[in-house]
Design a protein around this motif. Structure first.
Motif, PDB file in Angstrom:
ATOM      1  N   TRP A   1       8.159   9.497  -4.009  1.00 41.33           N
ATOM      2  CA  TRP A   1       9.172   8.496  -4.272  1.00 41.33           C
ATOM      3  C   TRP A   1       8.448   7.210  -4.600  1.00 41.33           C
ATOM      4  O   TRP A   1       7.273   7.059  -4.360  1.00 41.33           O
ATOM      5  CB  TRP A   1      10.077   8.281  -3.064  1.00 41.33           C
ATOM      6  CG  TRP A   1       9.345   7.821  -1.840  1.00 41.33           C
ATOM      7  CD1 TRP A   1       8.829   8.607  -0.852  1.00 41.33           C
ATOM      8  CD2 TRP A   1       8.991   6.487  -1.510  1.00 41.33           C
ATOM      9  NE1 TRP A   1       8.191   7.854   0.075  1.00 41.33           N
ATOM     10  CE2 TRP A   1       8.283   6.550  -0.295  1.00 41.33           C
ATOM     11  CE3 TRP A   1       9.230   5.240  -2.100  1.00 41.33           C
ATOM     12  CZ2 TRP A   1       7.812   5.413   0.333  1.00 41.33           C
ATOM     13  CZ3 TRP A   1       8.745   4.114  -1.472  1.00 41.33           C
ATOM     14  CH2 TRP A   1       8.044   4.205  -0.257  1.00 41.33           C
TER      15      TRP A   1
ATOM     16  N   LEU B   1      -4.852   4.175   6.177  1.00 38.85           N
ATOM     17  CA  LEU B   1      -4.967   4.793   4.866  1.00 38.85           C
ATOM     18  C   LEU B   1      -4.110   6.047   4.803  1.00 38.85           C
ATOM     19  O   LEU B   1      -3.416   6.295   3.842  1.00 38.85           O
ATOM     20  CB  LEU B   1      -6.421   5.171   4.573  1.00 38.85           C
ATOM     21  CG  LEU B   1      -7.336   4.063   4.116  1.00 38.85           C
ATOM     22  CD1 LEU B   1      -8.715   4.631   3.841  1.00 38.85           C
ATOM     23  CD2 LEU B   1      -6.791   3.400   2.873  1.00 38.85           C
TER      24      LEU B   1
ATOM     25  N   ARG C   1       0.348  -3.123  -7.157  1.00 43.43           N
ATOM     26  CA  ARG C   1      -0.366  -4.053  -6.271  1.00 43.43           C
ATOM     27  C   ARG C   1      -1.862  -3.782  -6.290  1.00 43.43           C
ATOM     28  O   ARG C   1      -2.670  -4.696  -6.186  1.00 43.43           O
ATOM     29  CB  ARG C   1       0.199  -3.982  -4.862  1.00 43.43           C
ATOM     30  CG  ARG C   1      -0.140  -2.715  -4.128  1.00 43.43           C
ATOM     31  CD  ARG C   1      -0.018  -2.885  -2.634  1.00 43.43           C
ATOM     32  NE  ARG C   1      -0.657  -1.746  -2.017  1.00 43.43           N
ATOM     33  CZ  ARG C   1      -0.032  -0.896  -1.224  1.00 43.43           C
ATOM     34  NH1 ARG C   1       1.210  -1.073  -0.930  1.00 43.43           N
ATOM     35  NH2 ARG C   1      -0.677   0.120  -0.702  1.00 43.43           N
ATOM     36  N   ASP C   2      -2.231  -2.517  -6.410  1.00 44.26           N
ATOM     37  CA  ASP C   2      -3.658  -2.195  -6.439  1.00 44.26           C
ATOM     38  C   ASP C   2      -4.325  -2.798  -7.669  1.00 44.26           C
ATOM     39  O   ASP C   2      -5.450  -3.292  -7.601  1.00 44.26           O
ATOM     40  CB  ASP C   2      -3.854  -0.671  -6.452  1.00 44.26           C
ATOM     41  CG  ASP C   2      -3.444  -0.054  -5.130  1.00 44.26           C
ATOM     42  OD1 ASP C   2      -3.471  -0.774  -4.130  1.00 44.26           O
ATOM     43  OD2 ASP C   2      -3.097   1.133  -5.120  1.00 44.26           O
TER      44      ASP C   2
ATOM     45  N   ARG D   1       5.360  -1.680   3.914  1.00 41.51           N
ATOM     46  CA  ARG D   1       5.884  -0.427   4.466  1.00 41.51           C
ATOM     47  C   ARG D   1       7.180  -0.618   5.231  1.00 41.51           C
ATOM     48  O   ARG D   1       7.892   0.333   5.487  1.00 41.51           O
ATOM     49  CB  ARG D   1       4.849   0.197   5.407  1.00 41.51           C
ATOM     50  CG  ARG D   1       3.923   1.153   4.701  1.00 41.51           C
ATOM     51  CD  ARG D   1       3.284   2.106   5.695  1.00 41.51           C
ATOM     52  NE  ARG D   1       2.439   1.388   6.644  1.00 41.51           N
ATOM     53  CZ  ARG D   1       1.151   1.158   6.431  1.00 41.51           C
ATOM     54  NH1 ARG D   1       0.589   1.557   5.334  1.00 41.51           N
ATOM     55  NH2 ARG D   1       0.436   0.525   7.334  1.00 41.51           N
TER      56      ARG D   1
ATOM     57  N   ASN E   1     -13.422   4.090  -8.816  1.00 45.66           N
ATOM     58  CA  ASN E   1     -12.006   3.784  -8.666  1.00 45.66           C
ATOM     59  C   ASN E   1     -11.728   2.323  -9.014  1.00 45.66           C
ATOM     60  O   ASN E   1     -10.729   1.994  -9.655  1.00 45.66           O
ATOM     61  CB  ASN E   1     -11.586   4.080  -7.227  1.00 45.66           C
ATOM     62  CG  ASN E   1     -10.097   4.335  -7.118  1.00 45.66           C
ATOM     63  OD1 ASN E   1      -9.343   4.079  -8.061  1.00 45.66           O
ATOM     64  ND2 ASN E   1      -9.663   4.812  -5.982  1.00 45.66           N
TER      65      ASN E   1
ATOM     66  N   SER F   1      -1.582   6.655   6.780  1.00 43.09           N
ATOM     67  CA  SER F   1      -0.191   6.236   6.873  1.00 43.09           C
ATOM     68  C   SER F   1       0.303   5.771   5.525  1.00 43.09           C
ATOM     69  O   SER F   1       1.410   6.072   5.104  1.00 43.09           O
ATOM     70  CB  SER F   1      -0.050   5.100   7.885  1.00 43.09           C
ATOM     71  OG  SER F   1      -0.564   5.487   9.117  1.00 43.09           O
ATOM     72  N   ASP F   2      -0.553   5.030   4.876  1.00 39.74           N
ATOM     73  CA  ASP F   2      -0.202   4.508   3.569  1.00 39.74           C
ATOM     74  C   ASP F   2       0.064   5.668   2.612  1.00 39.74           C
ATOM     75  O   ASP F   2       1.015   5.671   1.850  1.00 39.74           O
ATOM     76  CB  ASP F   2      -1.358   3.656   3.045  1.00 39.74           C
ATOM     77  CG  ASP F   2      -0.932   2.806   1.879  1.00 39.74           C
ATOM     78  OD1 ASP F   2       0.231   2.403   1.851  1.00 39.74           O
ATOM     79  OD2 ASP F   2      -1.762   2.576   0.994  1.00 39.74           O
TER      80      ASP F   2
ATOM     81  N   ARG G   1      -4.521   6.498  -7.493  1.00 42.69           N
ATOM     82  CA  ARG G   1      -4.711   5.996  -6.143  1.00 42.69           C
ATOM     83  C   ARG G   1      -5.149   7.084  -5.178  1.00 42.69           C
ATOM     84  O   ARG G   1      -5.731   6.812  -4.135  1.00 42.69           O
ATOM     85  CB  ARG G   1      -3.401   5.365  -5.637  1.00 42.69           C
ATOM     86  CG  ARG G   1      -3.158   4.017  -6.240  1.00 42.69           C
ATOM     87  CD  ARG G   1      -1.809   3.498  -5.874  1.00 42.69           C
ATOM     88  NE  ARG G   1      -0.761   4.304  -6.496  1.00 42.69           N
ATOM     89  CZ  ARG G   1       0.517   3.951  -6.487  1.00 42.69           C
ATOM     90  NH1 ARG G   1       0.897   2.851  -5.909  1.00 42.69           N
ATOM     91  NH2 ARG G   1       1.416   4.723  -7.070  1.00 42.69           N
TER      92      ARG G   1
ATOM     93  N   ARG H   1      -9.309   1.129 -11.958  1.00 46.43           N
ATOM     94  CA  ARG H   1      -8.189   0.207 -11.751  1.00 46.43           C
ATOM     95  C   ARG H   1      -8.304  -1.005 -12.668  1.00 46.43           C
ATOM     96  O   ARG H   1      -7.318  -1.469 -13.238  1.00 46.43           O
ATOM     97  CB  ARG H   1      -8.148  -0.260 -10.294  1.00 46.43           C
ATOM     98  CG  ARG H   1      -7.706   0.819  -9.343  1.00 46.43           C
ATOM     99  CD  ARG H   1      -7.621   0.314  -7.922  1.00 46.43           C
ATOM    100  NE  ARG H   1      -7.357   1.406  -6.999  1.00 46.43           N
ATOM    101  CZ  ARG H   1      -7.141   1.247  -5.700  1.00 46.43           C
ATOM    102  NH1 ARG H   1      -7.155   0.037  -5.177  1.00 46.43           N
ATOM    103  NH2 ARG H   1      -6.905   2.278  -4.933  1.00 46.43           N
TER     104      ARG H   1
ATOM    105  N   ARG I   1       0.025  -4.365   3.397  1.00 48.12           N
ATOM    106  CA  ARG I   1       0.507  -2.981   3.354  1.00 48.12           C
ATOM    107  C   ARG I   1       1.532  -2.741   4.450  1.00 48.12           C
ATOM    108  O   ARG I   1       2.535  -2.060   4.251  1.00 48.12           O
ATOM    109  CB  ARG I   1      -0.663  -2.010   3.522  1.00 48.12           C
ATOM    110  CG  ARG I   1      -1.473  -1.887   2.265  1.00 48.12           C
ATOM    111  CD  ARG I   1      -2.656  -0.974   2.480  1.00 48.12           C
ATOM    112  NE  ARG I   1      -3.364  -0.782   1.224  1.00 48.12           N
ATOM    113  CZ  ARG I   1      -4.629  -0.448   1.122  1.00 48.12           C
ATOM    114  NH1 ARG I   1      -5.347  -0.283   2.205  1.00 48.12           N
ATOM    115  NH2 ARG I   1      -5.194  -0.286  -0.047  1.00 48.12           N
TER     116      ARG I   1
ATOM    117  N   LYS J   1       3.784   7.058   0.950  1.00 49.59           N
ATOM    118  CA  LYS J   1       4.057   7.199  -0.482  1.00 49.59           C
ATOM    119  C   LYS J   1       4.463   8.616  -0.846  1.00 49.59           C
ATOM    120  O   LYS J   1       5.065   8.842  -1.866  1.00 49.59           O
ATOM    121  CB  LYS J   1       2.798   6.854  -1.275  1.00 49.59           C
ATOM    122  CG  LYS J   1       2.423   5.397  -1.255  1.00 49.59           C
ATOM    123  CD  LYS J   1       1.407   5.170  -2.369  1.00 49.59           C
ATOM    124  CE  LYS J   1       0.909   3.740  -2.374  1.00 49.59           C
ATOM    125  NZ  LYS J   1      -0.326   3.595  -1.622  1.00 49.59           N
TER     126      LYS J   1
END
Lengths: 396, 154
Positions: free
Chosen positions: A228, A202, B106-107, B72, B135, A204-205, A248, B139, B68, A209
């Motif tokens: 970005w 999480l 994507r979420d 990435r 949340n 890292s995610d 998010r 969404r 994910r 971002k």
């Protein structure tokens, strides 16, 4: 929404399940055979990792101060943080998977400097520092592996905070959470939250971002980020405050990540040390609902209702820069006949006074057909109260 | 996991894993790879599952995580835009809806899929994705709004 069903019906793998299963089993068996021929390589690799130290990640489950204190203290509106001192001792909290126990040993200090001491132990008595493993695929970690701590510094006006750890004689981790306030804490919120296990991915995610440029965002200032990617709200590379616009971020409960190194030996538990601390400034003050509030959460200053929508003006104690009020809120009107009209809130961006003592919100609401079923009109003369996140405000 | 049991799970959940991956990546080739990775993890994992629902939730969770990871990767970032417009199956899904779904994050796609197709409740989605119920609701709300806006424009 039948169209959505049809849409997803048209999305499927072209591989037959039987063939797919066979291929996967074959691949797995083949890999297992290869692995069995290189035990020495594995040991050697493990040794290298262990000598170099295993960087820990994070943990699961959520622990907040309310849960820790349970019913032992009052969290009513006028509760001052200083009253927490000495209020709770030896309170035990078990993580959701029943594997770990958090022992709150006590709260001490003063209104200015509060110290929470808690111990993280295994429910079965084994020390938590016994071993470390990698993060499993589903992101569910053993508590012992990694610990993430979340102290919502934003709850303290110009506050400060520190953590200190030690390994106690039983091999468990004692965590000292020292919150230092700046000036009189009266009227400020006290809130601390421990994220006992959260998947590092999480973080890292999150980091993938956002290039974080301001770690030291201040106790009551959301960190800024260069962003970005695909957010239509901002130009790529431009500084922005994601707390304002990025939904998010709401789900991320990241405040502190503590990384450990681990060197195995007969006294492994003693050799485990903290090597790094880094903070991620919390962006979501709404989460403070789960914490301990020491002053009235908010009050309604004005309200207006039509038969289909309305507006509520709110004031909340404390400086909440740019906080939106359109998420994490459960708002409904209470009518005199006992009916509840659930509302959808939106466009509730906060402003604040010059002295940064309070934030005001003007929240537009609509009576939600989605939640209530078809609504023809609401007889506004019968609205007696508004409930916001379980707190009821009488309009009479 | 035994072969027969595993084959049963593959039969039951492979399309679901594929759809979760597709919801995240919106790429058919990536979704195939992710599905295989996830099912492989199921086969070799030693986790004790309580029941089928537990397996299902685990698969969704792992598929999301794996997606994910894929997103990435540097290569993925470079090629993502090219993949967006690809269709998924030979039968082109309702093209306007397909385009609308591609326009969601994507979420948003993921909660739409879990809520409307898999039939999970907000609470269940909250647990699976480890986000707050609020949340999830947000969404869903925003995804619906975006879909509605897009489809009305068509």
């Amino acid at each position: 929404m039948h169209r959505i069903e049809r849409y997803y019906d048209s999305i499927f793998t072209k591989q037959s399940p039987e063939q797919l299963a066979r291929d996967i089993m074959k691949k797995a068996d083949s890999s297992a055979k290869k692995r069995s021929f290189r035990p020495l390589a594995v040991v050697a690799a493990a040794a290298v990792v262990l000598v170099g130290g295993v960087t820990a990640a994070a943990a699961t489950g959520l622990l907040n101060i309310n849960e820790l204190f349970g019913g032992r203290i009052s969290t009513q509106d006028e509760q001052f943080a200083g009253e927490l001192v000495g209020a709770a001792q030896d309170f035990q909290w078990t993580t959701s998977d029943d594997d770990y126990v958090i022992n709150l040993k006590g709260v001490t200090g003063s209104e200015r400097d509060m110290l929470l001491l808690y111990e993280i132990a295994r429910a079965d008595g084994r020390p938590v520092t016994e071993y470390m493993t990698n993060i499993p695929e589903d992101g569910e970690l053993d508590c012992a592996e990694n610990l993430g701590f979340d102290l919502n510094a934003g709850a303290f006006k110009a506050g400060n905070y520190r953590y200190h750890y030690s390994i106690n004689d039983d091999g468990n981790i004692d965590v000292y959470n020292l919150a230092v306030t700046d000036g009189d804490i009266s009227g400020q919120q006290f809130y601390a939250e421990v994220i006992n296990l959260y998947p590092k991915q999480l973080l890292s995610d999150f980091e993938a971002k956002h290039d974080i440029f301001d770690w030291a965002g201040g106790a009551d200032t959301p960190a800024g980020f260069y962003r970005w990617g695909d957010n239509e709200a901002f130009d790529a590379g431009q500084p922005c405050d994601v707390a304002l616009n990025d939904e998010r971020i709401i789900g991320l409960e990241l405040e502190w990540t503590i990384e450990f190194t681990y060197s195995p030996s007969d006294t492994a538990k003693l050799s485990k040390v903290i090597t790094d601390e880094k903070s991620v400034v919390s962006l979501n003050y709404e989460k403070s609902y789960g914490g301990v509030w020491t002053y009235p959460l908010l009050r309604i200053t004005d309200s207006y209702f039509s038969s289909v929508s309305g507006r509520i003006d709110l004031v909340r104690e404390g400086y909440m820069r740019g906080q939106t009020f359109d998420t994490c809120n459960d708002i409904y009107l209470l009518l005199e006949n006992g009916d509840k009209i659930s509302c959808t809130a939106f466009t509730g961006v906060s402003s604040y006074d010059r002295h940064e003592k309070m934030s005001s919100f003007s929240v537009e609401i609509q009576y939600s057909e989605e939640l209530n079923g078809p609504i023809t009109a609401v007889d506004i003369s019968k609205v007696e109260a508004i409930s916001i996140n379980g707190e009821v405000f009488s309009l009479i | 996991m035994q072969g027969d049991e595993f084959t049963q799970y593959v039969r039951k959940y492979s399309d679901m894993v594929y759809r979760v991956a597709y919801s995240c990546t919106h790429s058919a080739p990536d979704s195939e790879d992710i599905m295989q990775d996830v099912l492989l993890k199921l086969y070799i994992c030693e986790k004790k599952f309580h029941d089928d629902e537990h397996v299902k939730a685990w698969l969704i969770r792992v598929a999301v995580n794996r997606s994910r990871d894929v997103l990435r990767s540097v290569n993925k970032k470079r090629t993502e835009e090219l993949q967006e417009g690809l269709s998924v199956s030979d039968e082109e899904p309702s093209s306007d809806l397909h385009t609308a779904m591609a326009g969601l994050s994507r979420d948003h796609r993921l909660v739409i899929y879990l809520f409307y197709y898999e039939g999970y409740s907000v609470k269940e989605i909250s647990k699976i994705l480890r986000i707050t119920e609020s949340n999830v609701k947000t969404r869903l709300k925003r995804a619906r709004e975006k879909l509605r806006a897009f489809l009305n424009d068509e």
